[in-house]
Each structure stands twice: as C-alpha cells, then as structure tokens.
Design a protein around this motif. Structure first.
Motif, PDB file in Angstrom:
ATOM      1  N   GLY A   8      -4.358   6.584   1.564  1.00 24.69           N
ATOM      2  CA  GLY A   8      -4.737   5.879   0.352  1.00 24.69           C
ATOM      3  C   GLY A   8      -3.839   4.732  -0.054  1.00 24.69           C
ATOM      4  O   GLY A   8      -4.133   4.031  -1.027  1.00 24.69           O
ATOM      5  N   GLY A   9      -2.759   4.518   0.678  1.00 22.50           N
ATOM      6  CA  GLY A   9      -1.881   3.406   0.341  1.00 22.50           C
ATOM      7  C   GLY A   9      -2.523   2.075   0.683  1.00 22.50           C
ATOM      8  O   GLY A   9      -3.582   2.013   1.307  1.00 22.50           O
ATOM      9  N   GLY A  10      -1.866   1.000   0.267  1.00 21.87           N
ATOM     10  CA  GLY A  10      -2.385  -0.320   0.571  1.00 21.87           C
ATOM     11  C   GLY A  10      -1.702  -1.398  -0.232  1.00 21.87           C
ATOM     12  O   GLY A  10      -0.688  -1.150  -0.895  1.00 21.87           O
ATOM     13  N   LEU A  11      -2.270  -2.597  -0.156  1.00 19.08           N
ATOM     14  CA  LEU A  11      -1.756  -3.766  -0.863  1.00 19.08           C
ATOM     15  C   LEU A  11      -2.672  -4.056  -2.050  1.00 19.08           C
ATOM     16  O   LEU A  11      -3.884  -4.233  -1.863  1.00 19.08           O
ATOM     17  CB  LEU A  11      -1.704  -4.969   0.078  1.00 19.08           C
ATOM     18  CG  LEU A  11      -1.382  -6.326  -0.554  1.00 19.08           C
ATOM     19  CD1 LEU A  11       0.011  -6.316  -1.165  1.00 19.08           C
ATOM     20  CD2 LEU A  11      -1.518  -7.429   0.495  1.00 19.08           C
ATOM     21  N   VAL A  12      -2.088  -4.081  -3.244  1.00 20.78           N
ATOM     22  CA  VAL A  12      -2.866  -4.354  -4.447  1.00 20.78           C
ATOM     23  C   VAL A  12      -2.103  -5.355  -5.308  1.00 20.78           C
ATOM     24  O   VAL A  12      -0.938  -5.641  -5.051  1.00 20.78           O
ATOM     25  CB  VAL A  12      -3.144  -3.073  -5.262  1.00 20.78           C
ATOM     26  CG1 VAL A  12      -3.998  -2.102  -4.466  1.00 20.78           C
ATOM     27  CG2 VAL A  12      -1.845  -2.422  -5.708  1.00 20.78           C
ATOM     28  N   GLN A  13      -2.793  -5.844  -6.333  1.00 18.44           N
ATOM     29  CA  GLN A  13      -2.155  -6.763  -7.271  1.00 18.44           C
ATOM     30  C   GLN A  13      -1.667  -5.998  -8.497  1.00 18.44           C
ATOM     31  O   GLN A  13      -2.150  -4.898  -8.796  1.00 18.44           O
ATOM     32  CB  GLN A  13      -3.140  -7.851  -7.689  1.00 18.44           C
ATOM     33  CG  GLN A  13      -3.531  -8.777  -6.561  1.00 18.44           C
ATOM     34  CD  GLN A  13      -4.403  -9.924  -7.044  1.00 18.44           C
ATOM     35  OE1 GLN A  13      -5.151  -9.783  -8.010  1.00 18.44           O
ATOM     36  NE2 GLN A  13      -4.299 -11.058  -6.373  1.00 18.44           N
ATOM     37  N   ALA A  14      -0.728  -6.594  -9.187  1.00 20.04           N
ATOM     38  CA  ALA A  14      -0.213  -5.985 -10.413  1.00 20.04           C
ATOM     39  C   ALA A  14      -1.361  -5.713 -11.375  1.00 20.04           C
ATOM     40  O   ALA A  14      -2.243  -6.558 -11.556  1.00 20.04           O
ATOM     41  CB  ALA A  14       0.817  -6.899 -11.051  1.00 20.04           C
ATOM     42  N   GLY A  15      -1.344  -4.517 -11.959  1.00 22.39           N
ATOM     43  CA  GLY A  15      -2.391  -4.113 -12.877  1.00 22.39           C
ATOM     44  C   GLY A  15      -3.498  -3.298 -12.241  1.00 22.39           C
ATOM     45  O   GLY A  15      -4.296  -2.668 -12.948  1.00 22.39           O
ATOM     46  N   ASP A  16      -3.544  -3.310 -10.917  1.00 18.06           N
ATOM     47  CA  ASP A  16      -4.574  -2.555 -10.192  1.00 18.06           C
ATOM     48  C   ASP A  16      -4.244  -1.061 -10.146  1.00 18.06           C
ATOM     49  O   ASP A  16      -3.166  -0.628 -10.579  1.00 18.06           O
ATOM     50  CB  ASP A  16      -4.721  -3.097  -8.773  1.00 18.06           C
ATOM     51  CG  ASP A  16      -5.455  -4.421  -8.733  1.00 18.06           C
ATOM     52  OD1 ASP A  16      -5.470  -5.050  -7.648  1.00 18.06           O
ATOM     53  OD2 ASP A  16      -5.989  -4.847  -9.777  1.00 18.06           O
ATOM     54  N   SER A  17      -5.177  -0.324  -9.573  1.00 16.40           N
ATOM     55  CA  SER A  17      -5.025   1.129  -9.420  1.00 16.40           C
ATOM     56  C   SER A  17      -5.178   1.521  -7.956  1.00 16.40           C
ATOM     57  O   SER A  17      -5.819   0.815  -7.177  1.00 16.40           O
ATOM     58  CB  SER A  17      -6.075   1.877 -10.251  1.00 16.40           C
ATOM     59  OG  SER A  17      -5.930   1.604 -11.628  1.00 16.40           O
ATOM     60  N   LEU A  18      -4.578   2.646  -7.610  1.00 15.12           N
ATOM     61  CA  LEU A  18      -4.726   3.254  -6.290  1.00 15.12           C
ATOM     62  C   LEU A  18      -4.714   4.760  -6.460  1.00 15.12           C
ATOM     63  O   LEU A  18      -4.080   5.273  -7.396  1.00 15.12           O
ATOM     64  CB  LEU A  18      -3.574   2.872  -5.359  1.00 15.12           C
ATOM     65  CG  LEU A  18      -3.639   1.600  -4.526  1.00 15.12           C
ATOM     66  CD1 LEU A  18      -2.349   1.454  -3.729  1.00 15.12           C
ATOM     67  CD2 LEU A  18      -4.845   1.586  -3.609  1.00 15.12           C
ATOM     68  N   ARG A  19      -5.389   5.456  -5.545  1.00 17.18           N
ATOM     69  CA  ARG A  19      -5.298   6.903  -5.530  1.00 17.18           C
ATOM     70  C   ARG A  19      -4.817   7.348  -4.158  1.00 17.18           C
ATOM     71  O   ARG A  19      -5.465   7.063  -3.146  1.00 17.18           O
ATOM     72  CB  ARG A  19      -6.632   7.576  -5.845  1.00 17.18           C
ATOM     73  CG  ARG A  19      -6.475   9.089  -6.041  1.00 17.18           C
ATOM     74  CD  ARG A  19      -7.759   9.793  -6.408  1.00 17.18           C
ATOM     75  NE  ARG A  19      -8.615  10.037  -5.252  1.00 17.18           N
ATOM     76  CZ  ARG A  19      -9.552  10.986  -5.207  1.00 17.18           C
ATOM     77  NH1 ARG A  19      -9.738  11.774  -6.255  1.00 17.18           N
ATOM     78  NH2 ARG A  19     -10.307  11.112  -4.132  1.00 17.18           N
ATOM     79  N   LEU A  20      -3.701   8.028  -4.149  1.00 18.28           N
ATOM     80  CA  LEU A  20      -3.170   8.601  -2.928  1.00 18.28           C
ATOM     81  C   LEU A  20      -3.663  10.026  -2.770  1.00 18.28           C
ATOM     82  O   LEU A  20      -3.844  10.747  -3.756  1.00 18.28           O
ATOM     83  CB  LEU A  20      -1.642   8.589  -2.940  1.00 18.28           C
ATOM     84  CG  LEU A  20      -0.963   7.251  -3.192  1.00 18.28           C
ATOM     85  CD1 LEU A  20       0.551   7.407  -3.112  1.00 18.28           C
ATOM     86  CD2 LEU A  20      -1.436   6.197  -2.218  1.00 18.28           C
ATOM     87  N   SER A  21      -3.853  10.424  -1.517  1.00 19.64           N
ATOM     88  CA  SER A  21      -4.250  11.797  -1.213  1.00 19.64           C
ATOM     89  C   SER A  21      -3.251  12.401  -0.242  1.00 19.64           C
ATOM     90  O   SER A  21      -2.664  11.698   0.580  1.00 19.64           O
ATOM     91  CB  SER A  21      -5.644  11.830  -0.583  1.00 19.64           C
ATOM     92  OG  SER A  21      -6.613  11.296  -1.456  1.00 19.64           O
TER      93      SER A  21
END
Length: 116
Positions: A8-21
C-alpha cells in the motif's frame, strides 16, 4: 514461521491519504499485538501505532488524529489509514507483531513518500 507482508505504500502529495496493509501468516494470532513503525532516511526507527488483542490502540503524538490503525482478525490483516500526510511522514513503514514483550517479528517494509 511468522510472516508479515506490507503493501500500500507509494508516492503521494501533501494532504493526500494512503492505507497500508499488513498480512500476517504462519500461525494464529489470537492474543497478539500488532504495530506499525517507520524509519526515515538518516533517522532511527520510530513507533507509529499499535493495536492490542482487546482492540485498544496507541499512537505516536506525531500521527495522533491523522492515522488510524485497525485489524481484521478473520483475515489476519492490520491496516494503517494515513490521512493529511505531510513530507515529514516520508519513511519506510514496517509492520510488526508480538505475543508479549518487545516486537520481535517484522515485515520487509513499504516506502511512503510525500511530496510538498
């Protein structure tokens, strides 16, 4: 043999969301605690969050209110929902498990990069 596999990791911009499993396998995990840690470049690995078997959760002050840890016991999977990400959250995130005492089982890690 206990195995923990993060995704679930990755490259995102500030303010975004991610969900790790974190998928756990190798035994039954009844009574175990599961946690997330992270390590940024040049820094020591630090605690992020944990969930104990009862469901009680604990968070580092730097992520409290933004991150949520949860678990699906039927799937032996732990999640880390990360909201309002900022560049300081950039790190390799590790899943960990323990029955008692210190965390002694670790995953291979998943990279989270937050751009400004």
């Amino acid at each position: 043999q206990v195995q923990l596999v993060e995704s679930g990791g990755g490259l995102v911009q500030a303010g975004d969301s991610l969900r790790l499993s974190c998928a756990a396998s190798g035994r039954t995990f009844s009574g175990w605690s599961m946690g997330w840690f992270r390590q940024a470049p040049g820094k020591r690995r630090e605690f992020v969050a944990e969930i104990v078997w009862s469901g009680r959760t604990l968070y580092a002050s730097s992520v409290k209110g933004r991150f949520t840890i949860s678990r699906d016991t039927a799937k032996n999977t732990v999640y880390l929902q990360m909201n309002s990400l900022n560049p300081e959250d950039t790190a390799v995130y590790y899943c960990a498990a323990k029955e008692t005492g210190l965390y002694n089982y670790w995953g291979q890690g998943t990279q989270v990069t937050v751009s400004s």
